[in-house]
Design a protein around this motif. Structure first.
Motif, mmCIF file in Angstrom:
data_model
loop_
_atom_site.group_PDB
_atom_site.id
_atom_site.type_symbol
_atom_site.label_atom_id
_atom_site.label_comp_id
_atom_site.label_asym_id
_atom_site.label_seq_id
_atom_site.Cartn_x
_atom_site.Cartn_y
_atom_site.Cartn_z
ATOM 1 N N GLN A 27 26.612 -1.908 -2.833
ATOM 2 C CA GLN A 27 26.810 -2.482 -1.496
ATOM 3 C C GLN A 27 26.705 -1.424 -0.391
ATOM 4 O O GLN A 27 27.583 -1.283 0.455
ATOM 5 C CB GLN A 27 28.157 -3.211 -1.427
ATOM 6 C CG GLN A 27 28.240 -4.400 -2.384
ATOM 7 C CD GLN A 27 29.564 -5.133 -2.311
ATOM 8 O OE1 GLN A 27 30.613 -4.532 -2.040
ATOM 9 N NE2 GLN A 27 29.536 -6.429 -2.536
ATOM 10 N N LEU A 28 25.604 -0.710 -0.399
ATOM 11 C CA LEU A 28 25.351 0.324 0.604
ATOM 12 C C LEU A 28 24.620 -0.270 1.803
ATOM 13 O O LEU A 28 23.576 -0.901 1.656
ATOM 14 C CB LEU A 28 24.507 1.446 -0.003
ATOM 15 C CG LEU A 28 24.045 2.551 0.956
ATOM 16 C CD1 LEU A 28 25.229 3.390 1.430
ATOM 17 C CD2 LEU A 28 22.999 3.433 0.285
ATOM 18 N N VAL A 37 19.192 -0.292 8.882
ATOM 19 C CA VAL A 37 18.048 0.111 8.072
ATOM 20 C C VAL A 37 18.219 -0.305 6.612
ATOM 21 O O VAL A 37 17.252 -0.697 5.957
ATOM 22 C CB VAL A 37 17.829 1.632 8.166
ATOM 23 C CG1 VAL A 37 16.605 2.061 7.366
ATOM 24 C CG2 VAL A 37 17.673 2.064 9.620
ATOM 25 N N LEU A 38 19.434 -0.202 6.098
ATOM 26 C CA LEU A 38 19.747 -0.640 4.742
ATOM 27 C C LEU A 38 20.824 -1.719 4.817
ATOM 28 O O LEU A 38 21.824 -1.552 5.518
ATOM 29 C CB LEU A 38 20.244 0.528 3.884
ATOM 30 C CG LEU A 38 19.289 1.708 3.707
ATOM 31 C CD1 LEU A 38 19.954 2.811 2.887
ATOM 32 C CD2 LEU A 38 17.985 1.273 3.044
ATOM 33 N N SER A 42 22.513 -2.893 -3.584
ATOM 34 C CA SER A 42 23.154 -2.641 -4.876
ATOM 35 C C SER A 42 22.057 -2.520 -5.927
ATOM 36 O O SER A 42 21.221 -3.416 -6.060
ATOM 37 C CB SER A 42 24.121 -3.766 -5.258
ATOM 38 O OG SER A 42 25.229 -3.813 -4.388
ATOM 39 N N VAL A 43 22.051 -1.401 -6.662
ATOM 40 C CA VAL A 43 21.027 -1.185 -7.679
ATOM 41 C C VAL A 43 21.495 -0.097 -8.637
ATOM 42 O O VAL A 43 22.198 0.833 -8.245
ATOM 43 C CB VAL A 43 19.664 -0.792 -7.036
ATOM 44 C CG1 VAL A 43 19.783 0.507 -6.251
ATOM 45 C CG2 VAL A 43 18.562 -0.699 -8.068
ATOM 46 N N THR A 44 21.132 -0.245 -9.892
ATOM 47 C CA THR A 44 21.344 0.795 -10.897
ATOM 48 C C THR A 44 19.987 1.282 -11.363
ATOM 49 O O THR A 44 19.139 0.484 -11.757
ATOM 50 C CB THR A 44 22.140 0.251 -12.105
ATOM 51 O OG1 THR A 44 23.430 -0.187 -11.654
ATOM 52 C CG2 THR A 44 22.320 1.337 -13.159
ATOM 53 N N LYS A 77 29.890 4.736 -2.000
ATOM 54 C CA LYS A 77 29.028 3.612 -2.375
ATOM 55 C C LYS A 77 28.020 3.992 -3.454
ATOM 56 O O LYS A 77 27.353 3.119 -4.012
ATOM 57 C CB LYS A 77 28.266 3.094 -1.142
ATOM 58 C CG LYS A 77 29.147 2.575 -0.016
ATOM 59 C CD LYS A 77 29.829 1.279 -0.392
ATOM 60 C CE LYS A 77 30.577 0.686 0.789
ATOM 61 N NZ LYS A 77 31.239 -0.594 0.446
ATOM 62 N N ILE A 78 27.876 5.300 -3.728
ATOM 63 C CA ILE A 78 26.924 5.765 -4.737
ATOM 64 C C ILE A 78 27.651 6.637 -5.746
ATOM 65 O O ILE A 78 28.428 7.523 -5.375
ATOM 66 C CB ILE A 78 25.775 6.576 -4.105
ATOM 67 C CG1 ILE A 78 25.048 5.741 -3.035
ATOM 68 C CG2 ILE A 78 24.785 7.024 -5.177
ATOM 69 C CD1 ILE A 78 23.920 6.479 -2.353
#
Length: 269
Positions: A27-28, A37-38, A42-44, A77-78
């Motif tokens: 959730q960035l 811009v983003l 959410s991604v792995t 977030k990361i």
């Protein structure tokens, strides 16, 4: 469990821990002043695979990548290997992650090619120490790999754009990281060196996350595709799942066709 079984289990845990170098975003969101811009990304990123981030210019690809190398605060977030990205010390992070950006530091214009490539060993150098003979050997190996050995004693400002790009690719590989973060690494490269680079990435024993504008290179050489549109992730998956006419045509506004040739997935547009 006897001693030997216990020892085997410990080694197995150790091997898994060093092999599973994983980036995860949860959730960035990010804005430049008032421009978002983003948007809730959410991604792995799969471990030990090549992930290509693709999309139109301005969709947020490079901004997303820049968060992975800590150009911007990520506010937990990361995570990398389950730890917040901010928790890594500089040297520890640099031994894990090598970065190739589109910007270049003008302060190194007078440096020799061999010295710039050797800088990739800096995270391993002792304070106030010199580079070891092993460091030099590693740098020479990767200069040979990318075809710049003959340029070793040239000042970098004398080089063409493609030659400079290969110097910085060699520097990143010389770092011997577990993760490569590459922003448009094929820029300025002739087709011969584009293909050579993608083959080197295939041989790299680690995780690669690369921003690419060449959809065919992404289709043929990458394992995982993340397609972005207007600051969001539209879809992710294998090349055959993501790089389809149904998904690409509304974004790029051109017609696409696909085919298989000698075991590789191809796009035509």
């Amino acid at each position: 469990m006897d001693y030997y079984e216990s020892l085997q289990t410990q080694w197995l845990v150790y091997i898994i821990s060093i092999g599973d170098t994983m980036y995860q975003i949860n959730q960035l969101s990010f804005s430049y002043e008032t421009k978002e811009v983003l948007k809730n990304i959410s991604v792995t990123f799969p471990t030990n695979k090549i992930t290509a981030i693709i999309g139109l210019n301005g969709c947020g690809k490079s901004t997303l990548l820049s968060h992975l190398y800590r150009l911007h605060p990520t506010k937990n977030k990361i995570t990398l290997n389950g730890k917040p990205l901010e928790s890594y010390k500089g040297r520890e992070f640099a031994q894990l992650v090598a970065v190739l950006t589109q910007s270049r530091d003008a302060m190194i214009d007078d440096f020799l090619v061999k010295d710039i490539v050797l800088m990739g060993r800096y995270p391993y150098k002792q304070h106030f120490g010199t580079y070891s003979s092993e460091d030099v050997k590693i740098a020479e190996h990767y200069m040979n790999e990318v075809g710049i050995t003959h340029l070793a004693n040239e000042e970098i400002h004398h080089l063409s754009g493609g030659e400079k790009q290969r110097v910085f690719i060699a520097k990143a590989l010389t770092q011997k990281p577990q993760i490569l973060l590459l922003d448009e690494p094929t820029n300025h490269l002739d087709m011969k060196y584009k293909v050579a680079l993608m083959k080197q990435l295939r041989a790299f024993k680690g995780t690669t996350i690369v921003v690419l504008h060449d959809l065919n290179l992404a289709a043929q050489y990458c394992d995982h595709i993340v397609i972005m549109n207007k600051g969001t992730i539209l879809k992710e998956g294998s090349p055959t799942e993501v790089l389809t006419p149904e998904i690409l045509e509304p974004i790029f506004e051109v017609s696409f066709k696909t085919s298989w040739d000698e075991g590789r997935y191809h796009l035509y547009y």
